[in-house]
Enzyme design. Structure first.
Site, PDB file in Angstrom:
ATOM      1  N   GLU A  62       0.823  -1.211   0.000  1.00  0.00           N
ATOM      2  CA  GLU A  62       0.000   0.000   0.000  1.00  0.00           C
ATOM      3  C   GLU A  62       0.858   1.263   0.000  1.00  0.00           C
ATOM      4  O   GLU A  62       0.514   2.263  -0.639  1.00  0.00           O
ATOM      5  CB  GLU A  62      -0.948  -0.011   1.209  1.00  0.00           C
ATOM      6  CG  GLU A  62      -2.122  -0.958   1.087  1.00  0.00           C
ATOM      7  CD  GLU A  62      -1.748  -2.425   1.227  1.00  0.00           C
ATOM      8  OE1 GLU A  62      -0.631  -2.722   1.695  1.00  0.00           O
ATOM      9  OE2 GLU A  62      -2.571  -3.293   0.887  1.00  0.00           O
ATOM     10  N   HIS A 131     -10.589  -6.126   8.095  1.00  0.00           N
ATOM     11  CA  HIS A 131     -11.186  -5.750   6.806  1.00  0.00           C
ATOM     12  C   HIS A 131     -12.517  -5.023   6.970  1.00  0.00           C
ATOM     13  O   HIS A 131     -13.319  -4.985   6.042  1.00  0.00           O
ATOM     14  CB  HIS A 131     -11.419  -6.993   5.945  1.00  0.00           C
ATOM     15  CG  HIS A 131     -10.179  -7.787   5.662  1.00  0.00           C
ATOM     16  ND1 HIS A 131      -9.633  -8.641   6.581  1.00  0.00           N
ATOM     17  CD2 HIS A 131      -9.384  -7.823   4.570  1.00  0.00           C
ATOM     18  CE1 HIS A 131      -8.550  -9.201   6.060  1.00  0.00           C
ATOM     19  NE2 HIS A 131      -8.375  -8.719   4.843  1.00  0.00           N
TER      20      HIS A 131
END
Length: 327
Positions: A62, A131
């Site tokens: 990321e 998540h």
């Protein structure tokens, strides 16, 4: 002619496609956004139309995704980075907070970082603690960032187009449970300006300020309360930063009671900023203290029954509204 309806995910895809066709400097970068079409299918078909140079699949990093986007933006591109889950924004937080947000200030306005970082947030899919987070409040506190949280397909498309055209870094939060929701979206060109809220339902007895998935739940709660003769006004800021203060305050002056509804844990979240705003600028109009209805103080659990209990549901909003009206 009947009004066209598309899903929230389709509306975002249309925004990306239209902006990529309009401006060759717009490109997409992220994990599995090309061949796979994104974890939630939002970017399906874009690789075939625009090719590998403008729809870039990346390794699982990321920080590298956002870092590359920042570098490209400094050279005049307008990248749209996708972070697969909002929880993973923590992995690129240094790039977002210490680089993207600060560069324009640190270079005296001579450099700009025109990037959008899209990411699905929120609970409700049974994806558990890594998540399912709603970390938008972490980013609303950072000068230099704009933070957007659309609730409808119309807003998602119009706001994303505005975000891509903006010269500042924008965090674009997409709730996972909204991807399959449908709503009217015009076929013709339009944008929704950043920093402008909307009254989603008019009322006179109580104002609910909510954003993202909580707008839909608040509207459903308002329907239930309407059957009891209670007229609730639902205000959606749409953009958390910059915040449309006047739309919120105007509603407060009319209804005199306010319930702020949001998904993250109640303590220290963005709803507290809204409550503080109302207390500072509309205190004399209040007939009761502002009430915050936020999530519980724990990470999202895997068990669907427990997961449902940690964030406000329709019945919780109805209950809180009734109690506020009795105070």
């Amino acid at each position: 002619m009947p009004e066209r309806e598309v899903t929230y995910a389709e509306a975002i895809r249309e925004a990306l496609r239209e902006e990529m066709r309009r401006d060759p400097s717009v490109f997409l970068i992220g994990e599995d956004i090309g061949v796979y079409g994104g974890a939630f299918g939002v970017t399906q078909g874009l690789l075939a139309e625009f090719g590998e140079e403008r729809v870039i699949d990346t390794p699982i990093s990321e920080a590298a995704i956002v870092g590359a986007a920042i570098g490209a933006a400094l050279l005049g591109m307008r990248p749209v980075a996708e972070i697969m889950f909002f929880d993973f924004m923590t992995l690129c937080a240094d790039q977002v907070v210490n680089q993207a947000a600060k560069i324009r200030f640190m270079f005296g306005g001579k450099a700009k970082v025109s990037i959008v970082v899209r990411s699905p947030a929120g609970s409700g899919t049974g994806a558990a603690g890594h998540h399912s987070g709603s970390l938008e409040s972490w980013f609303t506190q950072i000068p230099g960032l704009k933070v957007v949280a659309p609730a409808t397909p119309y807003d998602a498309k119009g706001l994303l187009k505005s975000a891509i055209r903006d010269d500042n870094p924008v965090i674009f939060m997409e709730h996972k449970l909204l991807y399959r929701t449908k709503g009217p979206v015009p076929e013709e060109e339009y944008t929704v300006p950043l920093g402008i809220g909307e009254v989603k339902r008019k009322g006179k007895d109580l104002t609910i300020v909510a954003y993202s998935i909580m707008v839909l739940r608040s509207l459903e709660a308002a329907e239930i309360l309407a059957r009891e003769g209670i007229e609730v006004e639902v205000v959606d800021p749409r953009t958390l930063r910059p915040l449309d203060e006047e739309t919120i305050l105007s509603s407060v002056r009319k209804t005199n009671r306010v319930l702020v509804v949001y998904e993250p844990p109640r303590f220290g979240a963005f709803g507290a900023e809204i409550a503080a705003l109302i207390s500072e600028k509309a205190f004399d109009y209040l007939d009761a203290p502002v009430v915050r209805l936020g999530g519980l103080e724990m990470p999202p659990p895997y068990n669907p029954h427990l997961e449902r209990r940690i964030v406000p549901q329709v019945e919780d909003i109805v209950k809180a509204a009734r109690e506020l009206l009795r105070s």
